[in-house]
Design an enzyme around this catalytic site. Structure first.
Site, mmCIF file in Angstrom:
data_model
loop_
_atom_site.group_PDB
_atom_site.id
_atom_site.type_symbol
_atom_site.label_atom_id
_atom_site.label_comp_id
_atom_site.label_asym_id
_atom_site.label_seq_id
_atom_site.Cartn_x
_atom_site.Cartn_y
_atom_site.Cartn_z
ATOM 1 N N LYS A 22 0.837 -1.204 0.000
ATOM 2 C CA LYS A 22 0.000 0.000 0.000
ATOM 3 C C LYS A 22 0.874 1.257 0.000
ATOM 4 O O LYS A 22 0.663 2.194 -0.766
ATOM 5 C CB LYS A 22 -0.915 0.019 1.229
ATOM 6 C CG LYS A 22 -1.558 1.385 1.494
ATOM 7 C CD LYS A 22 -2.345 1.411 2.768
ATOM 8 C CE LYS A 22 -1.577 1.601 4.029
ATOM 9 N NZ LYS A 22 -1.264 2.966 4.418
ATOM 10 N N ASN A 23 1.896 1.274 0.874
ATOM 11 C CA ASN A 23 2.694 2.496 1.039
ATOM 12 C C ASN A 23 3.711 2.724 -0.075
ATOM 13 O O ASN A 23 4.431 3.714 -0.059
ATOM 14 C CB ASN A 23 3.355 2.498 2.420
ATOM 15 C CG ASN A 23 2.319 2.704 3.503
ATOM 16 O OD1 ASN A 23 1.171 3.080 3.217
ATOM 17 N ND2 ASN A 23 2.691 2.462 4.740
ATOM 18 N N ARG A 93 -4.697 10.531 4.697
ATOM 19 C CA ARG A 93 -3.657 11.557 4.786
ATOM 20 C C ARG A 93 -2.710 11.508 3.597
ATOM 21 O O ARG A 93 -2.134 12.504 3.172
ATOM 22 C CB ARG A 93 -2.800 11.346 6.031
ATOM 23 C CG ARG A 93 -3.519 11.289 7.340
ATOM 24 C CD ARG A 93 -2.508 11.005 8.395
ATOM 25 N NE ARG A 93 -1.403 11.934 8.252
ATOM 26 C CZ ARG A 93 -1.466 13.198 8.666
ATOM 27 N NH1 ARG A 93 -2.549 13.613 9.236
ATOM 28 N NH2 ARG A 93 -0.469 14.006 8.508
ATOM 29 N N CYS A 117 -4.300 12.665 13.386
ATOM 30 C CA CYS A 117 -4.945 11.346 13.294
ATOM 31 C C CYS A 117 -4.757 10.611 14.597
ATOM 32 O O CYS A 117 -4.031 11.080 15.476
ATOM 33 C CB CYS A 117 -4.444 10.599 12.067
ATOM 34 S SG CYS A 117 -3.124 9.441 12.355
ATOM 35 N N ARG A 122 0.935 14.520 13.431
ATOM 36 C CA ARG A 122 1.418 14.297 12.054
ATOM 37 C C ARG A 122 1.410 15.564 11.196
ATOM 38 O O ARG A 122 0.752 15.602 10.142
ATOM 39 C CB ARG A 122 0.654 13.163 11.399
ATOM 40 C CG ARG A 122 0.734 11.863 12.187
ATOM 41 C CD ARG A 122 0.050 10.724 11.531
ATOM 42 N NE ARG A 122 0.771 10.239 10.360
ATOM 43 C CZ ARG A 122 0.318 9.240 9.589
ATOM 44 N NH1 ARG A 122 -0.850 8.670 9.850
ATOM 45 N NH2 ARG A 122 1.020 8.820 8.558
ATOM 46 N N PRO A 123 2.139 16.602 11.567
ATOM 47 C CA PRO A 123 2.182 17.820 10.756
ATOM 48 C C PRO A 123 2.897 17.547 9.433
ATOM 49 O O PRO A 123 3.529 16.510 9.265
ATOM 50 C CB PRO A 123 3.015 18.778 11.631
ATOM 51 C CG PRO A 123 3.869 17.885 12.465
ATOM 52 C CD PRO A 123 3.057 16.642 12.717
ATOM 53 N N ASP A 125 4.949 20.073 8.091
ATOM 54 C CA ASP A 125 5.835 21.244 7.984
ATOM 55 C C ASP A 125 7.113 20.941 7.207
ATOM 56 O O ASP A 125 7.606 21.796 6.463
ATOM 57 C CB ASP A 125 6.166 21.784 9.393
ATOM 58 C CG ASP A 125 6.621 20.673 10.350
ATOM 59 O OD1 ASP A 125 7.363 20.973 11.298
ATOM 60 O OD2 ASP A 125 6.246 19.499 10.133
ATOM 61 N N ASP A 305 4.815 0.508 12.191
ATOM 62 C CA ASP A 305 3.577 -0.101 11.692
ATOM 63 C C ASP A 305 3.415 -1.561 12.110
ATOM 64 O O ASP A 305 2.408 -2.191 11.770
ATOM 65 C CB ASP A 305 3.509 0.002 10.169
ATOM 66 C CG ASP A 305 3.364 1.445 9.700
ATOM 67 O OD1 ASP A 305 3.568 1.708 8.510
ATOM 68 O OD2 ASP A 305 3.073 2.309 10.544
ATOM 69 N N ARG A 397 -8.457 -0.512 4.939
ATOM 70 C CA ARG A 397 -7.654 0.539 4.334
ATOM 71 C C ARG A 397 -6.317 0.000 3.831
ATOM 72 O O ARG A 397 -5.744 0.510 2.886
ATOM 73 C CB ARG A 397 -7.387 1.668 5.341
ATOM 74 C CG ARG A 397 -8.627 2.489 5.715
ATOM 75 C CD ARG A 397 -8.203 3.759 6.394
ATOM 76 N NE ARG A 397 -6.989 4.256 5.765
ATOM 77 C CZ ARG A 397 -6.011 4.855 6.442
ATOM 78 N NH1 ARG A 397 -6.120 5.006 7.747
ATOM 79 N NH2 ARG A 397 -4.935 5.284 5.830
HETATM 80 C C1 EPZ Z 1 4.460 6.973 6.501
HETATM 81 O O1 EPZ Z 1 3.722 8.049 7.096
HETATM 82 C C2 EPZ Z 1 3.495 5.795 6.368
HETATM 83 N N1 EPZ Z 1 2.384 6.172 5.511
HETATM 84 C C3 EPZ Z 1 2.979 5.391 7.754
HETATM 85 O O2 EPZ Z 1 2.180 4.212 7.614
HETATM 86 C C4 EPZ Z 1 4.161 5.035 8.639
HETATM 87 O O3 EPZ Z 1 3.703 4.797 9.945
HETATM 88 C C5 EPZ Z 1 5.167 6.215 8.681
HETATM 89 O O4 EPZ Z 1 5.558 6.584 7.352
HETATM 90 C C6 EPZ Z 1 6.428 5.868 9.456
HETATM 91 O O5 EPZ Z 1 7.024 4.729 8.955
HETATM 92 C C7 EPZ Z 1 2.550 6.111 4.158
HETATM 93 O O6 EPZ Z 1 3.594 5.798 3.626
HETATM 94 C C8 EPZ Z 1 1.366 6.470 3.326
HETATM 95 P P1 EPZ Z 1 6.681 10.278 8.513
HETATM 96 P P2 EPZ Z 1 4.320 9.542 7.098
HETATM 97 O O7 EPZ Z 1 6.572 11.561 7.767
HETATM 98 O O8 EPZ Z 1 5.120 9.767 5.890
HETATM 99 C C9 EPZ Z 1 6.990 13.652 11.903
HETATM 100 C C10 EPZ Z 1 0.294 2.802 7.879
HETATM 101 O O9 EPZ Z 1 -0.148 2.242 8.885
HETATM 102 N N2 EPZ Z 1 6.808 14.640 10.813
HETATM 103 O O10 EPZ Z 1 7.800 9.386 8.146
HETATM 104 O O11 EPZ Z 1 3.186 10.443 7.390
HETATM 105 C C11 EPZ Z 1 5.752 12.772 12.085
HETATM 106 O O12 EPZ Z 1 4.790 13.390 12.870
HETATM 107 C C12 EPZ Z 1 0.792 4.268 7.989
HETATM 108 O O13 EPZ Z 1 0.384 2.287 6.757
HETATM 109 C C13 EPZ Z 1 6.769 15.979 11.142
HETATM 110 O O14 EPZ Z 1 6.882 16.369 12.306
HETATM 111 O O15 EPZ Z 1 5.291 9.487 8.376
HETATM 112 C C14 EPZ Z 1 6.360 11.522 12.715
HETATM 113 O O16 EPZ Z 1 6.495 11.713 14.078
HETATM 114 C C15 EPZ Z 1 0.517 4.861 9.322
HETATM 115 N N3 EPZ Z 1 6.620 16.871 10.120
HETATM 116 C C16 EPZ Z 1 7.714 11.432 12.027
HETATM 117 O O17 EPZ Z 1 7.998 12.732 11.521
HETATM 118 C C17 EPZ Z 1 6.504 16.489 8.801
HETATM 119 O O18 EPZ Z 1 6.364 17.333 7.906
HETATM 120 C C18 EPZ Z 1 7.793 10.419 10.879
HETATM 121 O O19 EPZ Z 1 6.671 10.584 10.076
HETATM 122 C C19 EPZ Z 1 6.536 15.105 8.499
HETATM 123 C C20 EPZ Z 1 6.700 14.196 9.515
#
Ligand code: EPZ
Length: 418
Positions: A22-23, A93, A117, A122-123, A125, A305, A397
């Site tokens: 999926k991802n 998202r 969520c 999950r910002p 920024d 995950d 999902r």
């Molecule tokens: C991806 O989410 C996956 N989703 C998530 O899978 C997975 O849990 C996550 O990566 C971590 O492995 C998809 O690929 C569609 P991140 P993503 O940006 O990209 C912080 C599932 O169950 N952050 O790597 O949204 C954030 O809050 C889902 O399939 C900021 O602060 O995760 C987190 O603490 C759930 N600002 C950390 O970084 C930003 O702009 C890592 O998040 C971006 C992220």
């Protein structure tokens, strides 16, 4: 039909095939907005997030999308208004992944800002700051990210933290940008590498060094291609963890064991026997399960995950296990439900201490998000009696035909009316 009913305990046996990731396919679908010409994606999982992304692309004027079996065919280019509305983004998202491609292709985009969520704030920024470094003008208006850029310009970008979709959004923005972009402290997840492979097959010039540094030289246009999506490592490991929890022996086929090294090490530490052979993983029980500690971190460390599913397994293991979540600030919602089933778990901030083995008993429980619902299936399969998982729609999902696949492994699991 948004409940799943399980009669336990069972002992999973047999073979199951991993679906596509999926991802990986979600960013690849968004990336087709950059491409002139037809794209065929194979090994695409039939899950609700994929169907939502088809709707998002449709809304962006994507001319034609057909989905037959596990093959998705998409006719090229974004045509309509570059807007991804709240009604679609709030259900997924990952819709934010159209921001980079729209900006790169059309020079403007309006994408609803994803809210918080269940698992964290999950910002986005890091996405926005990085696109601004490439010359985009970005404002938040009425809950939307409104972005414009005449043509994005190559830049050097260092992410404050490894971000999966942040890396993917910027990679997609940079492939049609002017000049060279260097991304540093990037995510190393296999899904990011698969997106780079897909884009390079479309004529992009991406060099991912596997060290968290990615170099992208912008090109003028991308052409259509065919691409096979990698297997879903999270789905694969969910089956293995469920088998270990039920003391069963299964083989997962069409998966990629090289994407799961840390997880397989942890499973072996628990005491199960694993045999890897090409694209299959065989798991067999070997005496009592031992408690082990896990700490979630970005790839190649233990994936967040799988934290919930692994915690369910640790409720069945001998001894104390310490589960530490470092990626998301609110990813222990499943603990309360596991406790309802008899799990002995104490939470202190981002750490959960699990004491086992606890005899789980079936109960009505509530799923809070995608991976928490997978955790409750693992627990229900090894619990005594009937478990009913409410809000099971979460599982659809990201897991394809989940009850059918578990039934094929001998589980008594079914969907029941709302
Ligand atoms: C991806 O989410 C996956 N989703 C998530 O899978 C997975 O849990 C996550 O990566 C971590 O492995 C998809 O690929 C569609 P991140 P993503 O940006 O990209 C912080 C599932 O169950 N952050 O790597 O949204 C954030 O809050 C889902 O399939 C900021 O602060 O995760 C987190 O603490 C759930 N600002 C950390 O970084 C930003 O702009 C890592 O998040 C971006 C992220």
């Amino acid at each position: 039909m948004d409940k799943i009913r399980i009669h336990g305990p069972c002992r999973l046996e047999g073979r199951v095939r991993a679906s596509g990731a999926k991802n990986a396919v979600l960013p690849e679908m968004a990336a087709t907005l950059l491409v002139d010409g037809p794209v065929t994606l194979r090994n695409v999982p039939v899950v609700r997030d994929v169907q939502t992304m088809v709707k998002v692309l449709g809304h962006l004027g994507r001319r034609q999308v057909t989905f037959e079996g596990d093959v998705l065919r998409l006719e090229g280019g974004a045509a309509g208004e570059p807007e991804a509305p709240y009604d679609l983004v709030r259900t997924m998202r990952a819709s934010i992944l159209v921001l980079g491609p729209l900006l790169a292709r059309l020079g403007r985009a309006r994408v609803s800002l994803p809210g918080g969520c269940a698992i964290g704030a999950r910002p986005i920024d890091y996405h926005i700051d990085a696109l601004r470094r490439m010359g985009a003008t970005i404002a938040i208006e009425h809950g939307d990210v409104v972005a414009t850029a005449s043509r994005l310009k190559g830049a050097e970008i260092v992410f404050a933290e490894r971000t999966v979709t942040g890396t993917e959004n910027l990679m997609m923005a940079a492939v049609l940008a002017e000049g060279r972009t260097i991304l540093k402290n990037c995510a190393l997840e296999p899904e990011v590498a698969d997106l780079a492979r897909f884009l390079n097959a479309c004529g992009a010039r991406i060099e991912a060094e596997g060290t968290g540094r990615i170099v992208i030289d912008g090109v003028d246009r991308l052409r259509g291609t065919e691409h096979r999506v990698i297997p879903d490592r999270i789905e694969t490991a969910t089956f293995l963890i469920a088998a270990a929890a039920t003391r069963g022996g299964i083989t997962v086929e069409r998966c990629d064991p090289t994407h799961l090294e840390t997880v397989l090490d942890k499973l072996q530490e628990c005491g199960v026997v694993l045999r890897v052979d090409g694209d299959t993983i065989r798991l067999e029980p070997n005496g009592p399960l031992r408690g082990v500690n896990i700490t979630t971190r970005p790839y190649p460390d233990f994936p967040t995950d799988l934290q919930a599913q692994f915690m369910a397994l640790m409720t069945r293991a001998d001894g104390v296990s310490i589960v530490t979540e470092t990626v998301f600030e609110n990813r222990f919602l499943h603990v309360g439900e596991l406790r309802r089933m008899g799990g002995r778990i104490v939470v202190d901030g981002q750490t959960a201490i699990v004491a086992g083995p606890a005899p789980l008993s079936g109960a009505p429980v509530m799923a809070s998000d995608l991976r928490a619902s997978a955790c409750l299936i693992v627990a229900g399969l090894s619990a005594e009696g009937e478990t009913v998982i409410n809000r099971a729609y979460h599982i659809d999902r990201g897991y394809e035909r989940v009850e059918i696949k578990f039934q094929a492994l001998g589980a008594r699991i079914e969907r029941v009316g709302g």
